[in-house]
Design a protein around this motif. Structure first.
Motif, short mmCIF file in Angstrom:
data_model
loop_
_atom_site.label_atom_id
_atom_site.label_comp_id
_atom_site.label_asym_id
_atom_site.label_seq_id
_atom_site.Cartn_x
_atom_site.Cartn_y
_atom_site.Cartn_z
N SER A 1 -15.20 23.23 -5.24
CA SER A 1 -13.87 23.49 -5.91
C SER A 1 -13.69 22.72 -6.91
O SER A 1 -14.23 21.75 -6.99
CB SER A 1 -12.79 22.96 -4.67
OG SER A 1 -12.74 21.99 -4.35
N ASN A 2 -12.44 22.86 -7.59
CA ASN A 2 -11.91 22.08 -8.83
C ASN A 2 -11.12 21.01 -8.13
O ASN A 2 -10.42 20.07 -8.86
CB ASN A 2 -11.43 22.86 -9.68
CG ASN A 2 -11.23 22.03 -11.07
OD1 ASN A 2 -12.20 21.55 -11.68
ND2 ASN A 2 -9.97 22.42 -11.69
N TYR A 3 -11.12 20.57 -6.71
CA TYR A 3 -10.01 19.68 -6.22
C TYR A 3 -10.69 18.07 -6.62
O TYR A 3 -11.88 17.77 -6.46
CB TYR A 3 -9.92 19.80 -4.95
CG TYR A 3 -9.26 21.24 -4.44
CD1 TYR A 3 -7.84 21.25 -5.17
CD2 TYR A 3 -9.60 21.90 -3.88
CE1 TYR A 3 -7.16 22.51 -4.93
CE2 TYR A 3 -8.90 23.09 -3.43
CZ TYR A 3 -7.51 23.52 -3.97
OH TYR A 3 -7.07 24.48 -3.62
N CYS A 4 -9.74 17.17 -6.59
CA CYS A 4 -10.06 15.66 -6.46
C CYS A 4 -8.97 15.37 -5.13
O CYS A 4 -8.05 15.79 -5.12
CB CYS A 4 -9.52 15.02 -7.74
SG CYS A 4 -9.67 13.25 -7.37
N PHE A 5 -9.69 15.15 -4.25
CA PHE A 5 -9.02 14.32 -2.88
C PHE A 5 -8.75 12.93 -2.88
O PHE A 5 -9.84 12.20 -3.32
CB PHE A 5 -9.54 14.96 -1.62
CG PHE A 5 -9.25 16.39 -1.39
CD1 PHE A 5 -8.40 17.22 -2.09
CD2 PHE A 5 -9.76 16.85 0.12
CE1 PHE A 5 -8.33 18.59 -1.93
CE2 PHE A 5 -9.65 18.15 0.01
CZ PHE A 5 -8.73 19.07 -0.73
N MET A 6 -7.90 12.37 -2.83
CA MET A 6 -7.88 10.97 -2.82
C MET A 6 -6.88 10.34 -1.61
O MET A 6 -5.83 11.12 -1.16
CB MET A 6 -7.28 10.44 -4.08
CG MET A 6 -6.17 10.77 -4.62
SD MET A 6 -5.53 10.18 -6.00
CE MET A 6 -6.15 10.88 -7.37
N ASN A 7 -7.00 9.18 -1.41
CA ASN A 7 -6.21 8.48 -0.36
C ASN A 7 -6.15 6.95 -0.59
O ASN A 7 -7.12 6.34 -1.26
CB ASN A 7 -6.29 8.80 0.97
CG ASN A 7 -4.97 8.69 1.66
OD1 ASN A 7 -4.19 8.27 1.38
ND2 ASN A 7 -5.15 9.52 2.90
N VAL B 1 0.82 -1.11 0.09
CA VAL B 1 0.08 0.02 -0.02
C VAL B 1 0.90 1.20 0.09
O VAL B 1 0.70 2.22 -0.67
CB VAL B 1 -0.93 0.07 1.17
CG1 VAL B 1 -1.57 1.34 1.54
CG2 VAL B 1 -2.08 -1.10 0.98
N SER B 2 2.02 1.10 0.75
CA SER B 2 2.91 2.35 0.63
C SER B 2 3.58 2.60 -0.54
O SER B 2 3.54 3.65 -0.94
CB SER B 2 3.95 1.92 1.52
OG SER B 2 5.15 2.87 1.56
N ASP B 3 3.59 1.56 -1.42
CA ASP B 3 4.20 1.93 -2.99
C ASP B 3 3.05 2.62 -3.72
O ASP B 3 3.44 3.37 -4.45
CB ASP B 3 4.39 0.58 -3.81
CG ASP B 3 5.60 -0.25 -2.97
OD1 ASP B 3 6.43 0.51 -2.41
OD2 ASP B 3 5.64 -1.68 -2.92
N LEU B 4 1.63 2.00 -3.48
CA LEU B 4 0.69 2.83 -4.25
C LEU B 4 0.68 4.19 -3.81
O LEU B 4 0.53 5.11 -4.67
CB LEU B 4 -0.63 2.29 -3.89
CG LEU B 4 -0.84 0.70 -4.18
CD1 LEU B 4 -2.25 0.30 -3.97
CD2 LEU B 4 -0.35 0.36 -5.66
N PRO C 1 -4.90 -9.62 2.83
CA PRO C 1 -3.36 -9.24 2.51
C PRO C 1 -3.35 -9.01 0.98
O PRO C 1 -4.24 -9.72 0.29
CB PRO C 1 -2.60 -10.55 2.92
CG PRO C 1 -3.50 -11.14 4.06
CD PRO C 1 -4.91 -10.59 3.63
N GLY C 2 -2.84 -8.26 0.30
CA GLY C 2 -2.49 -8.25 -1.22
C GLY C 2 -3.66 -7.13 -1.95
O GLY C 2 -3.61 -6.93 -3.08
N ARG C 3 -4.42 -6.72 -0.89
CA ARG C 3 -5.65 -5.67 -1.52
C ARG C 3 -5.55 -4.41 -0.86
O ARG C 3 -4.97 -4.31 0.30
CB ARG C 3 -6.93 -6.54 -1.24
CG ARG C 3 -7.10 -7.93 -1.95
CD ARG C 3 -8.80 -8.12 -1.85
NE ARG C 3 -9.37 -7.09 -2.61
CZ ARG C 3 -9.75 -7.18 -3.81
NH1 ARG C 3 -9.30 -8.43 -4.70
NH2 ARG C 3 -10.57 -6.63 -4.71
N ALA C 4 -6.11 -3.59 -1.69
CA ALA C 4 -6.04 -1.96 -1.18
C ALA C 4 -7.29 -1.24 -1.65
O ALA C 4 -8.08 -1.82 -2.49
CB ALA C 4 -4.84 -1.15 -1.91
N ILE C 5 -7.68 -0.53 -0.80
CA ILE C 5 -9.02 0.51 -1.08
C ILE C 5 -8.61 1.86 -1.18
O ILE C 5 -7.87 2.44 -0.36
CB ILE C 5 -9.89 0.24 0.11
CG1 ILE C 5 -10.02 -1.12 0.35
CG2 ILE C 5 -11.10 1.32 -0.10
CD1 ILE C 5 -10.98 -1.43 1.63
#
Ligand SMILES: NC(=O)C1=CN([C@@H]2O[C@H](COP(=O)(O)OP(=O)(O)OC[C@H]3O[C@@H](n4cnc5c(N)ncnc54)[C@H](OP(=O)(O)O)[C@@H]3O)[C@@H](O)[C@H]2O)C=CC1
Ligand SMILES: CC(=O)N[C@@H](CCC(=O)OP(=O)(O)O)C(=O)O
Length: 415
Positions: free
Chosen positions: A359-365, A325-328, A372-376
């Motif tokens: 606003s014109n922002y896209c916020f993401m995280n 997840v840190s790599d993503l 294990p092996g999956r991310a959201i």
């Protein structure tokens, strides 16, 4: 993993000088206007007025790119009585160079804009006219905020040298057979489709800069492609198992009266729609497939939620072997480092739609999944701004050689 996966880099330089003292490299397109063009809208034909150039000296020369700092760019807003049209008007109130000269409506043609949208009554604007009565002879660029299905024929009838940003879905799919399959009718302007550039600004900035006709992305596709395209390009996530759950505010459905959007039908609840196949699926798959350089298919379910503005997309992805997840996170961070409108939030901060409204922002995280092996991945935008009119202004800024943030530095409205 540090390098950007996107196609652009820094925003356009401030105040690009016109080439040879004239306006831009597209001047060869300025061959005068057609006198009147018949445009088929639904079952009826309309005539679009445009000025004629009787001699080269008298030709109207729209500014096509490279406008000087401070120079006026004359704008037409087609569909100004709708939500995205009104949002263009609101954003341009703060734009130093784009000046609205023509505004069209359908049912509301003939009305004053301030009576249709009283919140913008302070703006000095032309009255709403029908498209057939609009005079494009003193216009440089058009924001087309019309329902999909109406736009191809109308744009076909406009003077050919005008810069156009189309907010509808009419020019987003490169494959016209795929368009016909999803939109239920054959494409009515295939020749224009060939020149249309998809307007996901942060991904296709260089192509947009040189485009005449930009197909502004849909709101769901914007919120989904901004995080997923760089991750797919860098091969950090598997493309075989992408699941997306997205939620939209009701303004996403437009201002036209529909029983399904009555307060009594949507208040105090949420419901899914388009479960078997929403028409944004091929648009999203087109962008993700380009990033992967192979066919990508997704599971996508949109939901209508009881709020006026805002959109959240939650993306469940499987990481490539050995990727964390840190790599993503680090890849998205470096990709969007220099971008004004796309922000990766710090640490475990959760993106909220209420933090981007107006606003014109896209916020993401990016978050660890329990498995294990999956991310959201969660991204939020204001569907009417970054998901529509804000991105449209950002694109026209680029097309006119202006800094792409011109007139767009509104901060979100909170609480
Ligand atoms: N709402 C959103 O969040 C987003 C919308 N979009 C797309 O942007 C476009 C505009 O959306 P939105 O503003 O929400 O829609 P609205 O329904 O709010 O507005 C539609 C506009 O088009 C006019 N119009 C309707 N039919 C015709 C016609 N046959 N000929 C000429 N003008 C017509 C309407 O005039 P009148 O009101 O006078 O009848 C109105 O000005 C759509 O294609 C939509 O899918 C894209 C991204 C996000
Ligand atoms: C809530 C709602 O109804 N949203 C619209 C999408 C808005 C949008 O981006 O539509 P275009 O592709 O036409 O531009 C829908 O699901 O059809």
């Amino acid at each position: 993993m540090g390098s950007t996966a996107l196609g652009g880099g820094a925003p356009a330089p401030v105040g690009l000088a016109p080439k040879n003292g004239v306006f831009g490299s597209n001047l060869k397109q300025c061959n005068g206007f057609r006198l009147k063009t018949t445009v088929k809208v639904g079952s009826s034909s309309v005539r679009v007025r445009a000025s004629v150039a009787s001699s080269p000296q008298k030709q109207h020369s729209p500014k096509t790119s490279g406008v000087k700092s401070g120079e006026e760019v004359r704008i037409a807003v087609l569909g100004a009585s709708g939500y995205t049209g009104a949002e263009i008007v609101r954003l341009l109130a703060n734009h130093p160079q784009f000046r609205i000269k023509v505004m069209t409506a359908d049912r509301k043609a003939g009305e004053q804009f301030g009576s249709v949208f009283p919140h913008l009554i302070t703006q000095d604007l032309p009255n709403l006219v029908a498209v057939k009565d609009a005079d494009f002879s003193n216009v440089d660029a058009v924001f087309c905020c019309l329902p999909h299905g109406t736009t191809q024929e109308i744009i076909k009838g406009l003077p050919q040298q005008l810069k156009i940003v189309d907010l509808s879905a009419d020019f987003r799919l490169r494959d016209i057979d795929e368009y016909a399959e999803w939109y239920g009718h054959s494409h009515r302007a295939p020749e224009l489709q060939q020149e249309a550039v998809y307007g996901l600004t942060e991904v296709l900035r260089d192509e947009i800069r040189n485009a005449r006709l930009v197909a502004n992305p849909g709101c769901y596709p914007t919120s989904i492609q901004l995080p997923l395209v760089p991750l797919i390009k860098a091969k950090l996530i598997k493309v075989s198992n992408i699941i997306i759950d997205a939620k939209s505010g009701v303004s996403g459905a437009g201002r036209g009266a529909k029983e399904a959007n009555l307060y009594t039908e949507i208040a105090e609840g949420i419901h899914s729609y388009g479960i078997k196949g929403h028409r944004h699926v091929p648009e999203i798959e087109q962008g993700l497939s380009d990033a992967a350089e192979s066919k990508v298919t997704i599971s996508f379910t949109p939901n209508l939620i009881c709020m006026k503005r805002g959109m959240q997309s939650t993306m469940f992805v499987e990481m490539a072997p050995g990727v964390t997840v840190s790599d993503l996170y680090q890849h998205l961070k470096s990709t969007y480092e220099g971008e004004e409108f796309v922000k990766l939030l710090n640490g475990s901060s959760v993106p909220h739609t209420r933090h981007v409204v107006g606003s014109n922002y896209c916020f993401m995280n990016v978050f660890e999944d329990r498995i294990p092996g999956r991310a959201i991945i969660i991204s939020v935008i204001d569907n009417l701004v970054k998901g529509a009119s804000g991105q449209a202004v950002q694109n026209l800024n680029l097309m006119m050689g202006l800094p792409e943030n011109t007139g767009l530095q509104y901060q979100p409205l909170f609480p």
